[in-house]
Design an enzyme around this catalytic site. Sequence first.
Site, mmCIF file in Angstrom:
data_model
loop_
_atom_site.group_PDB
_atom_site.id
_atom_site.type_symbol
_atom_site.label_atom_id
_atom_site.label_comp_id
_atom_site.label_asym_id
_atom_site.label_seq_id
_atom_site.Cartn_x
_atom_site.Cartn_y
_atom_site.Cartn_z
ATOM 1 N N ASP A 9 8.216 139.959 34.940
ATOM 2 C CA ASP A 9 9.278 140.830 35.412
ATOM 3 C C ASP A 9 8.643 142.205 35.675
ATOM 4 O O ASP A 9 7.549 142.492 35.182
ATOM 5 C CB ASP A 9 10.352 140.902 34.315
ATOM 6 C CG ASP A 9 11.382 141.975 34.603
ATOM 7 O OD1 ASP A 9 11.937 141.975 35.724
ATOM 8 O OD2 ASP A 9 11.618 142.821 33.709
ATOM 9 N N ARG A 10 9.295 143.046 36.447
ATOM 10 C CA ARG A 10 8.726 144.375 36.737
ATOM 11 C C ARG A 10 9.337 145.450 35.822
ATOM 12 O O ARG A 10 8.733 145.843 34.835
ATOM 13 C CB ARG A 10 8.947 144.723 38.222
ATOM 14 C CG ARG A 10 8.084 145.882 38.694
ATOM 15 C CD ARG A 10 8.420 146.327 40.110
ATOM 16 N NE ARG A 10 9.617 147.153 40.143
ATOM 17 C CZ ARG A 10 10.122 147.698 41.246
ATOM 18 N NH1 ARG A 10 9.558 147.484 42.421
ATOM 19 N NH2 ARG A 10 11.205 148.450 41.187
ATOM 20 N N ASP A 11 10.556 145.900 36.164
ATOM 21 C CA ASP A 11 11.153 147.052 35.470
ATOM 22 C C ASP A 11 11.529 146.703 34.032
ATOM 23 O O ASP A 11 12.221 145.713 33.780
ATOM 24 C CB ASP A 11 12.388 147.536 36.238
ATOM 25 C CG ASP A 11 12.068 147.813 37.702
ATOM 26 O OD1 ASP A 11 10.954 148.301 37.993
ATOM 27 O OD2 ASP A 11 12.921 147.517 38.560
ATOM 28 N N ASP A 17 12.072 151.337 32.845
ATOM 29 C CA ASP A 17 13.197 151.015 33.712
ATOM 30 C C ASP A 17 14.152 152.193 33.729
ATOM 31 O O ASP A 17 14.907 152.403 32.792
ATOM 32 C CB ASP A 17 13.904 149.760 33.173
ATOM 33 C CG ASP A 17 14.976 149.257 34.130
ATOM 34 O OD1 ASP A 17 15.221 149.928 35.168
ATOM 35 O OD2 ASP A 17 15.554 148.197 33.849
ATOM 36 N N GLY A 19 16.375 152.564 36.146
ATOM 37 C CA GLY A 19 17.566 152.151 36.905
ATOM 38 C C GLY A 19 17.385 152.361 38.394
ATOM 39 O O GLY A 19 17.345 153.499 38.857
ATOM 40 N N TYR A 20 17.257 151.270 39.144
ATOM 41 C CA TYR A 20 17.085 151.303 40.597
ATOM 42 C C TYR A 20 16.037 152.339 41.004
ATOM 43 O O TYR A 20 16.284 153.220 41.816
ATOM 44 C CB TYR A 20 18.423 151.551 41.301
ATOM 45 C CG TYR A 20 19.489 150.581 40.873
ATOM 46 C CD1 TYR A 20 19.343 149.222 41.108
ATOM 47 C CD2 TYR A 20 20.623 151.018 40.200
ATOM 48 C CE1 TYR A 20 20.303 148.320 40.696
ATOM 49 C CE2 TYR A 20 21.592 150.112 39.782
ATOM 50 C CZ TYR A 20 21.418 148.777 40.028
ATOM 51 O OH TYR A 20 22.363 147.878 39.622
ATOM 52 N N GLN A 53 16.056 142.745 42.482
ATOM 53 C CA GLN A 53 16.221 144.117 42.985
ATOM 54 C C GLN A 53 17.564 144.220 43.707
ATOM 55 O O GLN A 53 17.624 144.449 44.921
ATOM 56 C CB GLN A 53 15.045 144.488 43.915
ATOM 57 C CG GLN A 53 13.694 144.560 43.208
ATOM 58 C CD GLN A 53 13.613 145.697 42.185
ATOM 59 O OE1 GLN A 53 14.341 146.695 42.266
ATOM 60 N NE2 GLN A 53 12.741 145.558 41.190
ATOM 61 N N ARG A 105 17.971 134.816 42.901
ATOM 62 C CA ARG A 105 18.132 135.758 41.777
ATOM 63 C C ARG A 105 17.899 135.088 40.418
ATOM 64 O O ARG A 105 18.471 134.038 40.116
ATOM 65 C CB ARG A 105 19.561 136.333 41.850
ATOM 66 C CG ARG A 105 19.869 137.401 40.827
ATOM 67 C CD ARG A 105 21.252 137.982 41.102
ATOM 68 N NE ARG A 105 21.741 138.729 39.964
ATOM 69 C CZ ARG A 105 21.371 139.969 39.664
ATOM 70 N NH1 ARG A 105 20.511 140.606 40.433
ATOM 71 N NH2 ARG A 105 21.854 140.567 38.594
ATOM 72 N N LYS A 106 17.025 135.697 39.585
ATOM 73 C CA LYS A 106 16.859 135.197 38.215
ATOM 74 C C LYS A 106 18.203 135.228 37.524
ATOM 75 O O LYS A 106 18.947 136.171 37.735
ATOM 76 C CB LYS A 106 15.879 136.084 37.434
ATOM 77 C CG LYS A 106 14.438 136.063 37.932
ATOM 78 C CD LYS A 106 13.547 137.004 37.119
ATOM 79 C CE LYS A 106 13.837 138.452 37.408
ATOM 80 N NZ LYS A 106 12.873 139.385 36.769
ATOM 81 N N ASP A 131 11.694 141.268 29.833
ATOM 82 C CA ASP A 131 12.457 141.975 28.788
ATOM 83 C C ASP A 131 13.932 141.591 28.775
ATOM 84 O O ASP A 131 14.678 142.030 27.899
ATOM 85 C CB ASP A 131 12.343 143.505 28.962
ATOM 86 C CG ASP A 131 13.100 144.007 30.187
ATOM 87 O OD1 ASP A 131 12.845 143.496 31.300
ATOM 88 O OD2 ASP A 131 13.972 144.888 30.034
HETATM 89 MG MG LIG Z 1 13.428 143.960 33.306
#
Ligand SMILES: [Mg+2]
Length: 191
Positions: A9-11, A17, A19-20, A53, A105-106, A131
């Site tokens: 995962d990224r953020d 993270d 938020g956007y 995203q 989408r996950k 996370d």
């Molecule tokens: Mg995440």
Amino acid sequence: MSFRAVFLDRDGTLNEDTGYIKNPEEVKLFTGTAEGLFNLKNAGYKLIVISNQSGIARGLITVDDVKKINEKINQLLSVSKVKIDEFYFCPSHPDYSTEKETRCRKPSPELVYTASREHKIDLQKSYFIGDSVSDILCGFNANLRTILVQTGQGKESLSILQKENKIPSFVAKNILDASNYILKQPVSDNN
Ligand SMILES: [Mg+2]
């Protein structure tokens, strides 16, 4: 010939993270991200990011914003001589997109399957690190071993996953801790 991979995962997993996240200057990698990724790469794992995203579907960020953040992450990682092999992301959200658009989408495993075709990845030798609840469920759905990191939303996610009896293979402090776990696991020689 097939490869093993760590899907990430990224953020909240690689970087804070906020938020956007839109501004590349705001990208901040967690302690241990670069070192952990370097260790995994060195051990022969491909590094593939799988990210939701939905800020794109919500009109808060653009595809270009997401790509700029991805480039910034690789730029920051380049200092440690490592890079993400490919970033995949799902721009959709059920409230703003069609059912078909939202299939990537996950916790859907769709992007994991796409990446595994494009990069010839053997899922049995691979992992998903994230996370969020959706990361771990995505890993389960793709039959991957899963690692929940305690960065980002990791702590809240653990209690939800425990209630749902979806227990990750390992709970790690961060990516470095996750990489140490992965590198301790036995791997078969003939790959
Ligand atoms: Mg995440």
